[in-house]
Design an enzyme around this catalytic site. Structure first.
Site, PDB file in Angstrom:
ATOM      1  N   ASP A   1       0.895  -1.266  -0.055  1.00 45.71           N
ATOM      2  CA  ASP A   1       0.077  -0.069   0.085  1.00 45.71           C
ATOM      3  C   ASP A   1       0.813   1.271   0.097  1.00 45.71           C
ATOM      4  OD1 ASP A   1      -2.609  -0.488  -0.133  1.00 45.71           O
ATOM      5  OD2 ASP A   1      -2.780  -0.735   1.928  1.00 45.71           O
TER       6      ASP A   1
ATOM      7  N   ASP B   1      -2.080  -4.406   6.070  1.00 48.69           N
ATOM      8  CA  ASP B   1      -2.478  -4.368   7.497  1.00 48.69           C
ATOM      9  C   ASP B   1      -3.835  -4.119   7.795  1.00 48.69           C
ATOM     10  OD1 ASP B   1      -2.937  -1.745   6.333  1.00 48.69           O
ATOM     11  OD2 ASP B   1      -1.862  -0.552   7.611  1.00 48.69           O
TER      12      ASP B   1
ATOM     13  N   ASP C   1      -7.309  -6.026   3.256  1.00 49.33           N
ATOM     14  CA  ASP C   1      -5.796  -6.495   2.678  1.00 49.33           C
ATOM     15  C   ASP C   1      -5.914  -8.011   2.909  1.00 49.33           C
ATOM     16  OD1 ASP C   1      -5.009  -4.037   2.317  1.00 49.33           O
ATOM     17  OD2 ASP C   1      -3.627  -3.803   3.760  1.00 49.33           O
TER      18      ASP C   1
END
Ligand code: ADP
Ligand code: MG
Length: 444
Positions: free
Chosen positions: A127, A327, A331
């Site tokens: 990310d 995280d 995800d």
């Protein structure tokens, strides 16, 4: 009884016990290469026994007197020197040490598969928000559309934006709310808040419908952006995230936010030979500008949260092994889809459960360490296997007496036993060398 078991998680249910169990399970698992070793060993043992019998017969028939003695020595020595116990220990010794090493560094490598895979990852997807940047953006620019209701000024724009964002949990929302408070502006009341994931937010503020979000959102609502579009491009090229604000269906301005980048771990990952891929819901211009700042060439932008796993799969379809760092709950599918999923410790239980390598340390630095440990461990495994095989393959012909006709050299069973134990000692010593591995300190 029930109240006791409900009050606290005890014994085998505590987080620590869970971690210990994970480590133990991992240490008991096998590295995939071990399956090859097992197959080879499966052929190796009968092959050695046949060789020993052949050696016995040949020496008995053609050998010098006393034939039976020589034949027995050759047969027994061959069996002893070929004992594949060093081979059997080679990979489990390194794996146990490597996984223990990970645990000491706050990294749970959950299986031998994950360890072997992590050592040869080609892509690592992460990310933008929180991994490549600090995850705490701040408002940098507010631009009021001059043509909008002569009178709307930047403070008013920011107040409206903050009012809508107050109910959102997005990092961009916190940036706007904090930024507005910092300027000493009071937030008006709002009603009918709605979040549009991957796009933005909207709410009623003092009887007006306020919409805040990216260009996609504005396009979906048919809102013309006019000269704001050029402003947004300029901001995005600086690595800032522009958010359009529209009031009752008309574009009124832009609020832009920017985050601080953290480049050190990215550079470390690239040094390990990985290609870092940025994945983000943010627009392409902003994402590419940030990519340029930290040295990431491959950028997947405008990705909706639910499409992350699909993007990981597309990379895998290029024939690459793909690691994913994540995280959040959203995800989890991408972590599960990837070849090795790294969950950052601050993440959710779901993300940790879906990952192969949960990191307690909670930073990207842990991913670097995890890959370094995996590479060091696999290197150690190959050294051990090489050592064990070399011993056996060099030892067997000597034990069979192939050197005897030329040099008169014949191995005694005693020496064979010594050499044999020495090969095991070598493997153990080499695996122990791993213990001394230390994480490289990086300059922040
Ligand atoms: P990321 O996690 O990479 O930021 P998201 O899917 O959460 O991606 O968001 C994608 C884009 O949608 C953001 O860059 C922003 O332009 C817009 N957006 C999402 N949520 C908000 C919000 N609360 N306020 C303003 N814009 C938002
Ligand atoms: Mg996000």
């Amino acid at each position: 009884m029930r109240s006791i078991s409900r009050k606290n998680k005890v014994g085998k249910d505590t987080a620590l016990a869970n971690i210990i169990r994970m480590v133990q399970d991992a240490q008991g698992s096998k590295v995939p290469i071990q399956r090859v070793v097992d197959v080879v060993s499966g052929y190796f043992t009968p092959a050695v026994m046949i060789l020993a019998v052949i050696g016995f017969v040949v020496w008995y028939v053609f050998g010098p007197e006393p034939a039976l003695t020589y034949a027995l020595i050759v047969g027994v020595t061959t069996l002893i020197i070929a004992c594949p116990c060093a081979l059997g220990m080679a990979t489990p010794m390194s794996l146990t040490t490597g996984i223990g090493l990970g645990a000491q560094n706050g990294i749970l490598i959950r299986s031998g598969d994950a360890l072997q895979m992590a050592a040869r990852l080609q892509y690592i997807v992460m990310d933008k928000t929180g991994m490549i940047t600090r995850g705490k953006p701040e408002v940098t620019d507010v631009i009021a559309e001059a043509g909008f209701e002569a009178g709307i000024n930047e403070d008013e724009l920011l107040r409206l934006a903050a009012a809508v964002e107050r109910s959102s949990e997005h990092p961009l929302a916190s940036a706007i709310v904090e930024g507005t408070k910092a300027r000493g502006l009071a937030l008006p009341e709002t009603a009918s808040f709605q979040a549009i994931p991957g796009h933005g937010v909207e709410a009623d503020v003092a009887g007006r419908r306020v919409l805040l979000g990216n260009a996609k959102l504005m396009a979906d609502r048919g809102i013309a952006l006019g000269r704001l579009e050029a402003e947004a491009r300029r901001l995005a090229d600086d690595g800032k995230t522009p958010m359009y604000l529209a009031i009752d269906g008309t574009a009124a301005g832009i609020v832009a936010a920017a985050d601080t980048v953290k480049a050190d771990s990215i550079a470390a990952l690239k040094r390990l030979g990985l290609e870092v891929v940025m994945i983000t819901g943010d627009n392409r211009r902003t994402a590419e500008a940030i990519g340029r700042q930290v040295g990431i060439d491959r950028v997947l932008a405008d990705v909706l949260p639910q499409d992350k796993a699909h993007n990981v799969q597309s990379l895998q379809l290029e024939g690459r092994s793909v690691g994913m760092v994540g995280d959040g709950i959203n995800d989890a599918p991408a972590l599960a889809q990837s070849d090795v999923g790294f969950a950052i410790g601050t993440g959710t239980d779901v993300a940790i459960a879906a990952s192969d390598v949960p990191l307690i340390s909670g930073s990207l630095r842990g991913v670097v360490t995890a890959i370094e440990i995996s590479k060091a461990t696999m290197g150690n495994v190959y050294q051990n296997l090489f050592g064990a095989f070399v011993y056996n393959s060099l030892g067997i012909p000597v034990a069979l007496g192939l050197l005897y006709p030329f040099t008169g050299l014949l191995l005694s069973p005693l020496l064979a036993a010594l050499a044999m134990s020495f090969s095991s000692v070598t493997v153990i010593t080499n695996a122990n060398r791993l213990r001394r591995w230390k994480a490289k300190e990086v300059a922040p």
